[in-house]
Design an enzyme around this catalytic site. Structure first.
Site, PDB file in Angstrom:
ATOM      1  N   GLU A 135      32.768 -15.036 -28.518  1.00 12.48           N
ATOM      2  CA  GLU A 135      34.035 -14.328 -28.327  1.00 12.48           C
ATOM      3  C   GLU A 135      34.502 -14.315 -26.882  1.00 12.48           C
ATOM      4  OE1 GLU A 135      36.200 -13.252 -30.782  1.00 12.48           O
ATOM      5  OE2 GLU A 135      34.744 -14.495 -31.842  1.00 12.48           O
ATOM      6  N   ARG A 148      40.778 -40.364 -14.994  1.00  9.64           N
ATOM      7  CA  ARG A 148      41.603 -41.577 -15.004  1.00  9.64           C
ATOM      8  C   ARG A 148      42.590 -41.619 -13.841  1.00  9.64           C
ATOM      9  NH1 ARG A 148      46.465 -40.989 -16.860  1.00  9.64           N
ATOM     10  NH2 ARG A 148      46.771 -43.062 -17.709  1.00  9.64           N
ATOM     11  N   ASP A 168      52.637 -43.667 -16.378  1.00  8.15           N
ATOM     12  CA  ASP A 168      52.386 -42.778 -17.503  1.00  8.15           C
ATOM     13  C   ASP A 168      53.627 -42.071 -17.992  1.00  8.15           C
ATOM     14  OD1 ASP A 168      49.737 -43.174 -17.628  1.00  8.15           O
ATOM     15  OD2 ASP A 168      49.206 -41.415 -16.446  1.00  8.15           O
ATOM     16  N   PRO A 175      40.800 -19.261 -23.275  1.00  7.62           N
ATOM     17  CA  PRO A 175      42.096 -19.254 -23.982  1.00  7.62           C
ATOM     18  C   PRO A 175      43.180 -18.471 -23.241  1.00  7.62           C
ATOM     19  CG  PRO A 175      40.301 -18.597 -25.466  1.00  7.62           C
ATOM     20  CD  PRO A 175      39.726 -18.668 -24.086  1.00  7.62           C
TER      21      PRO A 175
HETATM   22  C1  9D3 Z   1      39.009 -12.533 -30.183  1.00 10.78           C
HETATM   23  C2  9D3 Z   1      40.140 -13.286 -29.685  1.00 10.78           C
HETATM   24  N1  9D3 Z   1      39.946 -14.716 -29.418  1.00 10.78           N
HETATM   25  C3  9D3 Z   1      40.844 -15.102 -28.319  1.00 10.78           C
HETATM   26  C4  9D3 Z   1      42.042 -15.834 -28.824  1.00 10.78           C
HETATM   27  C5  9D3 Z   1      38.565 -14.985 -29.049  1.00 10.78           C
HETATM   28  C6  9D3 Z   1      38.251 -16.377 -28.712  1.00 10.78           C
HETATM   29  C7  9D3 Z   1      38.708 -17.439 -29.468  1.00 10.78           C
HETATM   30  C8  9D3 Z   1      38.336 -18.751 -29.148  1.00 10.78           C
HETATM   31  C9  9D3 Z   1      37.431 -16.628 -27.649  1.00 10.78           C
HETATM   32  C10 9D3 Z   1      37.048 -17.919 -27.337  1.00 10.78           C
HETATM   33  C11 9D3 Z   1      37.496 -18.965 -28.111  1.00 10.78           C
HETATM   34  C12 9D3 Z   1      37.052 -20.323 -27.795  1.00 10.78           C
HETATM   35  N2  9D3 Z   1      38.077 -21.101 -27.049  1.00 10.78           N
HETATM   36  C13 9D3 Z   1      37.871 -21.452 -25.802  1.00 10.78           C
HETATM   37  O1  9D3 Z   1      36.845 -21.166 -25.240  1.00 10.78           O
HETATM   38  C14 9D3 Z   1      38.925 -22.165 -25.098  1.00 10.78           C
HETATM   39  C15 9D3 Z   1      40.216 -22.594 -25.514  1.00 10.78           C
HETATM   40  C16 9D3 Z   1      40.919 -22.473 -26.748  1.00 10.78           C
HETATM   41  O2  9D3 Z   1      40.449 -21.910 -27.763  1.00 10.78           O
HETATM   42  N3  9D3 Z   1      42.175 -22.999 -26.829  1.00 10.78           N
HETATM   43  C17 9D3 Z   1      42.766 -23.631 -25.772  1.00 10.78           C
HETATM   44  N4  9D3 Z   1      42.157 -23.750 -24.614  1.00 10.78           N
HETATM   45  C18 9D3 Z   1      40.898 -23.236 -24.498  1.00 10.78           C
HETATM   46  S1  9D3 Z   1      39.983 -23.301 -23.093  1.00 10.78           S
HETATM   47  C19 9D3 Z   1      38.722 -22.526 -23.776  1.00 10.78           C
END
Ligand code: 9D3
Length: 247
Positions: free
Chosen positions: A116, A154, A169, A89
């Site tokens: 997490e 793609r 696109d 994230p």
């Molecule tokens: C405790 C704070 N959180 C961070 C915002 C923890 C957390 C939340 C969600 C840790 C991992 C996740 C899972 N999400 C992903 O692994 C992830 C993700 C996403 O949640 N949104 C957009 N892109 C991605 S790429 C990987």
């Protein structure tokens, strides 16, 4: 292109990659996809892949050893190295530009986090780039990896039947796409725009460009301000929306 995906949930990938264009790309060898279960790279009795965070706090953290073991097993003996992408994230936002860049690579390796997070030493000790697919919270990196594989696959030459399809696109020219219609000409009182039935290719081109510009101004003004509008674009945008005149 070779694609390896490291995940704790290999079953999540079965459906999405066994249909439509990605299935065909796999069947004809354009994409060689391998899904690896990180748990197979644990060597303790209970196959532990996660643990509590040092310093306390909620949730579990993915342990580094299975990830290192998996990456080392997958890359062992290879003459080249994969481009390594960590779904995260906090990563760089994925975009069509990055999709194009990744489509040029011979080999991609995805690591999908769950829980997490992933022990920071995975990023210190291995050359992962962190990539996010947008500012919303998911439960793991599996769906982001699928999104990226789909967007990249793609763009590989030969994956789409029609080579012009990718070039035309949305985003390719920085505008949203114009509306499409097929038969019937009238459906539940809704008519296909007259201009599309006219056979006047130049009028149709102008109408489509106008629709793209209107849609982009309405839904994605940020895109409009990033591109260089032509004089024709300026003129089309100046038309009032109710304008039905196409001559
Ligand atoms: C405790 C704070 N959180 C961070 C915002 C923890 C957390 C939340 C969600 C840790 C991992 C996740 C899972 N999400 C992903 O692994 C992830 C993700 C996403 O949640 N949104 C957009 N892109 C991605 S790429 C990987």
């Amino acid at each position: 292109m070779r694609v390896d995906i490291l995940t704790l949930f290999p079953g999540m990938f079965r459906g999405p990659f066994e249909h439509s264009i990605i299935k065909r790309a796999r069947d004809n060898g354009h994409v060689k996809l391998r899904i690896w279960d990180i748990r197979h790279f644990t060597f303790d009795r209970h196959r532990v892949v996660d643990d509590v965070p040092y310093g306390g706090g909620p949730g579990m953290v993915m342990k580094p050893e299975p990830v290192f073991a998996a990456v080392e097993a997958i890359t062992k003996g290879a003459t080249s190295r994969p481009r390594m992408l960590l779904m995260c994230p906090q990563g760089q936002p994925f975009s069509q530009a990055l999709a194009k860049e990744l489509a040029e690579e011979e080999w991609l390796l995805f690591l999908c986090g769950h829980y997490e997070g992933i022990d920071e030493r995975v990023c210190i000790g291995l050359p992962f780039e962190r990539i996010s697919i947008g500012d919303y919270v998911l439960t793991g990196g599996e769906l982001p990896a699928m999104v990226i594989v789909d967007a990249v696959a793609r763009l590989i030459p030969g994956v789409l039947g029609e080579p012009r399809a990718a070039a035309q696109d949305s985003f390719a020219d920085g505008l949203l796409e114009y509306p499409q219609y097929t038969r019937p000409q009238e459906f539940r009182g809704m008519e296909v725009p007259e201009v599309l039935l006219s056979g006047h290719h130049e009028k149709i081109r102008r109408w489509r460009r106008w629709q793209s510009l209107l849609r982009t101004r309405e839904h994605r003004p940020d895109l409009l301000s990033q591109i260089q509008l032509t004089r024709e674009d300026e003129e089309l945008l100046a038309k009032v929306v109710e304008d039905e005149e196409w001559g």
